[in-house]
Write a protein that holds these residues in place. Structure first.
Motif, PDB file in Angstrom:
ATOM      1  N   VAL A  61       1.221 -19.040  18.027  1.00  0.00           N
ATOM      2  CA  VAL A  61      -0.234 -18.919  18.132  1.00  0.00           C
ATOM      3  C   VAL A  61      -0.651 -17.565  17.561  1.00  0.00           C
ATOM      4  O   VAL A  61      -0.075 -16.527  17.908  1.00  0.00           O
ATOM      5  CB  VAL A  61      -0.707 -19.054  19.588  1.00  0.00           C
ATOM      6  N   ILE A  62      -1.645 -17.576  16.684  1.00  0.00           N
ATOM      7  CA  ILE A  62      -2.109 -16.360  16.024  1.00  0.00           C
ATOM      8  C   ILE A  62      -3.614 -16.220  16.209  1.00  0.00           C
ATOM      9  O   ILE A  62      -4.293 -17.141  16.679  1.00  0.00           O
ATOM     10  CB  ILE A  62      -1.768 -16.371  14.519  1.00  0.00           C
ATOM     11  N   PHE A  63      -4.116 -15.051  15.825  1.00  0.00           N
ATOM     12  CA  PHE A  63      -5.556 -14.795  15.875  1.00  0.00           C
ATOM     13  C   PHE A  63      -5.990 -14.185  14.550  1.00  0.00           C
ATOM     14  O   PHE A  63      -5.346 -13.269  14.029  1.00  0.00           O
ATOM     15  CB  PHE A  63      -5.905 -13.840  17.019  1.00  0.00           C
ATOM     16  N   HIS A  64      -7.082 -14.708  14.005  1.00  0.00           N
ATOM     17  CA  HIS A  64      -7.679 -14.182  12.781  1.00  0.00           C
ATOM     18  C   HIS A  64      -9.141 -13.873  13.079  1.00  0.00           C
ATOM     19  O   HIS A  64      -9.844 -14.698  13.676  1.00  0.00           O
ATOM     20  CB  HIS A  64      -7.561 -15.202  11.646  1.00  0.00           C
ATOM     21  N   ARG A  65      -9.586 -12.698  12.672  1.00  0.00           N
ATOM     22  CA  ARG A  65     -10.916 -12.254  13.105  1.00  0.00           C
ATOM     23  C   ARG A  65     -12.046 -13.119  12.557  1.00  0.00           C
ATOM     24  O   ARG A  65     -13.145 -13.138  13.119  1.00  0.00           O
ATOM     25  CB  ARG A  65     -11.138 -10.804  12.695  1.00  0.00           C
ATOM     26  N   HIS A  66     -11.809 -13.833  11.465  1.00  0.00           N
ATOM     27  CA  HIS A  66     -12.852 -14.699  10.914  1.00  0.00           C
ATOM     28  C   HIS A  66     -12.690 -16.161  11.336  1.00  0.00           C
ATOM     29  O   HIS A  66     -13.637 -16.942  11.203  1.00  0.00           O
ATOM     30  CB  HIS A  66     -12.853 -14.625   9.384  1.00  0.00           C
ATOM     31  N   ARG A  67     -11.520 -16.525  11.829  1.00  0.00           N
ATOM     32  CA  ARG A  67     -11.250 -17.925  12.172  1.00  0.00           C
ATOM     33  C   ARG A  67     -10.977 -18.146  13.650  1.00  0.00           C
ATOM     34  O   ARG A  67     -11.027 -19.277  14.123  1.00  0.00           O
ATOM     35  CB  ARG A  67     -10.035 -18.416  11.366  1.00  0.00           C
ATOM     36  N   GLY A  68     -10.636 -17.087  14.360  1.00  0.00           N
ATOM     37  CA  GLY A  68     -10.309 -17.231  15.769  1.00  0.00           C
ATOM     38  C   GLY A  68      -8.836 -17.553  15.964  1.00  0.00           C
ATOM     39  O   GLY A  68      -7.978 -17.149  15.176  1.00  0.00           O
ATOM     40  N   TYR A  69      -8.545 -18.312  17.015  1.00  0.00           N
ATOM     41  CA  TYR A  69      -7.163 -18.645  17.340  1.00  0.00           C
ATOM     42  C   TYR A  69      -6.703 -19.856  16.525  1.00  0.00           C
ATOM     43  O   TYR A  69      -7.471 -20.787  16.276  1.00  0.00           O
ATOM     44  CB  TYR A  69      -7.015 -18.946  18.831  1.00  0.00           C
ATOM     45  N   GLY A  70      -5.436 -19.806  16.139  1.00  0.00           N
ATOM     46  CA  GLY A  70      -4.855 -20.899  15.374  1.00  0.00           C
ATOM     47  C   GLY A  70      -3.366 -20.998  15.639  1.00  0.00           C
ATOM     48  O   GLY A  70      -2.784 -20.183  16.368  1.00  0.00           O
ATOM     49  N   VAL A  71      -2.749 -22.001  15.039  1.00  0.00           N
ATOM     50  CA  VAL A  71      -1.312 -22.250  15.209  1.00  0.00           C
ATOM     51  C   VAL A  71      -0.666 -22.324  13.834  1.00  0.00           C
ATOM     52  O   VAL A  71      -1.170 -23.014  12.934  1.00  0.00           O
ATOM     53  CB  VAL A  71      -1.057 -23.560  15.987  1.00  0.00           C
ATOM     54  N   ILE A  72       0.440 -21.616  13.673  1.00  0.00           N
ATOM     55  CA  ILE A  72       1.173 -21.654  12.406  1.00  0.00           C
ATOM     56  C   ILE A  72       1.859 -23.009  12.267  1.00  0.00           C
ATOM     57  O   ILE A  72       2.530 -23.481  13.185  1.00  0.00           O
ATOM     58  CB  ILE A  72       2.211 -20.518  12.345  1.00  0.00           C
ATOM     59  N   THR A  73       1.690 -23.635  11.118  1.00  0.00           N
ATOM     60  CA  THR A  73       2.352 -24.908  10.838  1.00  0.00           C
ATOM     61  C   THR A  73       3.489 -24.763   9.837  1.00  0.00           C
ATOM     62  O   THR A  73       4.378 -25.605   9.778  1.00  0.00           O
ATOM     63  CB  THR A  73       1.343 -25.931  10.291  1.00  0.00           C
ATOM     64  N   HIS A  74       3.458 -23.710   9.033  1.00  0.00           N
ATOM     65  CA  HIS A  74       4.520 -23.469   8.051  1.00  0.00           C
ATOM     66  C   HIS A  74       4.606 -21.973   7.807  1.00  0.00           C
ATOM     67  O   HIS A  74       3.587 -21.272   7.813  1.00  0.00           O
ATOM     68  CB  HIS A  74       4.232 -24.199   6.738  1.00  0.00           C
ATOM     69  N   TRP A 100       3.976 -15.746   3.287  1.00  0.00           N
ATOM     70  CA  TRP A 100       2.904 -16.744   3.279  1.00  0.00           C
ATOM     71  C   TRP A 100       3.089 -17.715   4.438  1.00  0.00           C
ATOM     72  O   TRP A 100       4.199 -18.151   4.735  1.00  0.00           O
ATOM     73  CB  TRP A 100       2.893 -17.515   1.962  1.00  0.00           C
ATOM     74  N   ILE A 101       1.987 -18.037   5.095  1.00  0.00           N
ATOM     75  CA  ILE A 101       2.002 -19.006   6.186  1.00  0.00           C
ATOM     76  C   ILE A 101       0.879 -20.010   5.975  1.00  0.00           C
ATOM     77  O   ILE A 101      -0.077 -19.759   5.230  1.00  0.00           O
ATOM     78  CB  ILE A 101       1.829 -18.334   7.567  1.00  0.00           C
ATOM     79  N   SER A 102       1.001 -21.151   6.624  1.00  0.00           N
ATOM     80  CA  SER A 102      -0.084 -22.120   6.733  1.00  0.00           C
ATOM     81  C   SER A 102      -0.420 -22.244   8.205  1.00  0.00           C
ATOM     82  O   SER A 102       0.480 -22.309   9.053  1.00  0.00           O
ATOM     83  CB  SER A 102       0.326 -23.481   6.163  1.00  0.00           C
ATOM     84  N   ALA A 103      -1.707 -22.248   8.522  1.00  0.00           N
ATOM     85  CA  ALA A 103      -2.136 -22.299   9.922  1.00  0.00           C
ATOM     86  C   ALA A 103      -3.340 -23.217  10.056  1.00  0.00           C
ATOM     87  O   ALA A 103      -4.141 -23.371   9.122  1.00  0.00           O
ATOM     88  CB  ALA A 103      -2.470 -20.898  10.432  1.00  0.00           C
ATOM     89  N   ARG A 104      -3.450 -23.816  11.230  1.00  0.00           N
ATOM     90  CA  ARG A 104      -4.595 -24.678  11.542  1.00  0.00           C
ATOM     91  C   ARG A 104      -5.399 -24.019  12.656  1.00  0.00           C
ATOM     92  O   ARG A 104      -4.858 -23.634  13.682  1.00  0.00           O
ATOM     93  CB  ARG A 104      -4.120 -26.072  11.957  1.00  0.00           C
ATOM     94  N   PHE A 105      -6.705 -23.890  12.433  1.00  0.00           N
ATOM     95  CA  PHE A 105      -7.590 -23.224  13.390  1.00  0.00           C
ATOM     96  C   PHE A 105      -8.539 -24.238  14.015  1.00  0.00           C
ATOM     97  O   PHE A 105      -9.152 -25.054  13.306  1.00  0.00           O
ATOM     98  CB  PHE A 105      -8.398 -22.124  12.691  1.00  0.00           C
ATOM     99  N   GLN A 117      -2.973 -11.541  13.441  1.00  0.00           N
ATOM    100  CA  GLN A 117      -2.414 -10.946  14.647  1.00  0.00           C
ATOM    101  C   GLN A 117      -1.799 -12.028  15.524  1.00  0.00           C
ATOM    102  O   GLN A 117      -2.084 -13.215  15.371  1.00  0.00           O
ATOM    103  CB  GLN A 117      -3.505 -10.217  15.446  1.00  0.00           C
ATOM    104  N   HIS A 118      -0.950 -11.566  16.454  1.00  0.00           N
ATOM    105  CA  HIS A 118      -0.469 -12.480  17.479  1.00  0.00           C
ATOM    106  C   HIS A 118      -1.606 -12.786  18.452  1.00  0.00           C
ATOM    107  O   HIS A 118      -2.648 -12.115  18.457  1.00  0.00           O
ATOM    108  CB  HIS A 118       0.717 -11.865  18.226  1.00  0.00           C
ATOM    109  N   ALA A 119      -1.404 -13.796  19.274  1.00  0.00           N
ATOM    110  CA  ALA A 119      -2.466 -14.232  20.178  1.00  0.00           C
ATOM    111  C   ALA A 119      -2.873 -13.144  21.163  1.00  0.00           C
ATOM    112  O   ALA A 119      -4.023 -13.103  21.610  1.00  0.00           O
ATOM    113  CB  ALA A 119      -2.022 -15.486  20.936  1.00  0.00           C
ATOM    114  N   ASP A 120      -1.937 -12.228  21.505  1.00  0.00           N
ATOM    115  CA  ASP A 120      -2.259 -11.166  22.457  1.00  0.00           C
ATOM    116  C   ASP A 120      -2.865  -9.942  21.786  1.00  0.00           C
ATOM    117  O   ASP A 120      -3.082  -8.917  22.442  1.00  0.00           O
ATOM    118  CB  ASP A 120      -1.012 -10.765  23.241  1.00  0.00           C
ATOM    119  N   GLY A 121      -3.140 -10.030  20.481  1.00  0.00           N
ATOM    120  CA  GLY A 121      -3.762  -8.926  19.768  1.00  0.00           C
ATOM    121  C   GLY A 121      -2.799  -7.998  19.064  1.00  0.00           C
ATOM    122  O   GLY A 121      -3.232  -7.090  18.340  1.00  0.00           O
ATOM    123  N   GLU A 122      -1.493  -8.199  19.235  1.00  0.00           N
ATOM    124  CA  GLU A 122      -0.520  -7.342  18.552  1.00  0.00           C
ATOM    125  C   GLU A 122      -0.519  -7.659  17.061  1.00  0.00           C
ATOM    126  O   GLU A 122      -0.362  -8.818  16.666  1.00  0.00           O
ATOM    127  CB  GLU A 122       0.880  -7.562  19.126  1.00  0.00           C
TER     128      GLU A 122
END
Length: 254
Positions: A9-22, A29-34, A51-56
């Motif tokens: 689970v990751i966090f992006h400031r423009h997309r919010g929380y998402g999950v890495i799929t690849h 490079w990663i692919s993520a779904r938000f 960032q990680h979900a906890d902000g790190e």
């Protein structure tokens, strides 16, 4: 650095929380779904402020993750040797592309060229690069102890075959781990100098397991016990003389 793998689970400031799929640990490079979006978004861990979900923060360039599992496998083998499973061996060699290294754990008789194969006891850095697990039911980022327990649950019969003593190899392996871990691994391939023939018993090649590490500059590593008998001649496959007659060549008696 925390583990980055499919399902993280990751966090992006423009997309919010998402999950890495690849994930590609070599390039970042990663692919993520938000949210409830149907399509995935491609991001780069070096420049897209993920960032990680906890902000790190994920500092991919400053603290890149291991892109190959070999150093973690070496730690597992060393711990099992200390527990009495000394007939456990790790063979590693590069793929033809030179981008990734294969690995093979085997047990029983120490025969480097005719190794025993068991399902799940071998793999490639190319697979680990996209999903950093060994395939034993382990989780990304598992500790050495957790990996050992996962292997014991995955194939207890196979691990039982490693129980026994091989003091020569255990001493060699412990010394190698002391020199190389945690950033480097050994590769049991015979490198040919540029424009030259294979060298008689060159030092064991050493490879960094993550980006950003300098070339290994420590003491040279000798080949493991049981390898000396493989060094015969110049290690060049004998070439047969061309035959233009089409008739089988008769072996001359000496």
């Amino acid at each position: 650095m925390k583990t980055v793998a499919p399902g993280t689970v990751i966090f992006h400031r423009h997309r919010g929380y998402g999950v890495i799929t690849h994930v590609n640990l070599l390039t970042g490079w990663i692919s993520a779904r938000f949210g409830n979006e149907q399509r995935t978004l491609d991001l780069n861990l070096s420049s897209d402020e993920v960032q990680h979900a906890d902000g790190e923060p994920i500092l991919f360039r400053r603290a890149p993750p291991d892109r190959m599992p070999h150093a973690r496998l070496m730690a597992v083998v060393r711990a099992l040797h200390q527990a009495g499973y000394q007939k456990l061996y790790l063979y590693s060699w590069p793929k033809p592309s030179g981008l990734h290294w294969r690995w093979h754990l085997f047990t029983g008789p120490r025969n480097w060229m005719q190794r025993t194969w068991r399902e799940g006891w071998y793999g490639s850095g190319a697979d680990y690069n996209n999903n950093p697990v060994m395939g034993w039911g382990d989780s990304p980022g598992a500790t050495t102890e957790e990996l050992i327990h996962a292997l014991a649950r995955f194939d207890p019969q196979g691990l039982a075959q490693a129980l026994g003593r091989d003091e020569d190899h255990t001493a060699w392996f412990a010394q190698v781990c002391e020199l190389l871990l945690p950033g480097y691994m050994y590769s049991l391939n015979m490198e040919r100098p540029v424009g030259g023939q294979l060298v008689e018993a060159p030092p064991v090649p050493v490879v960094p397991v993550r980006a950003g590490l300098p070339a290994y500059a420590g003491p040279a590593i000798g080949w493991p016990p049981g390898w000396a008998g493989l060094w015969t001649g110049t290690h060049v496959m004998p070439a047969r003389r061309p035959s233009f007659s089409g008739l089988p060549e008769l072996k001359q008696e000496s």
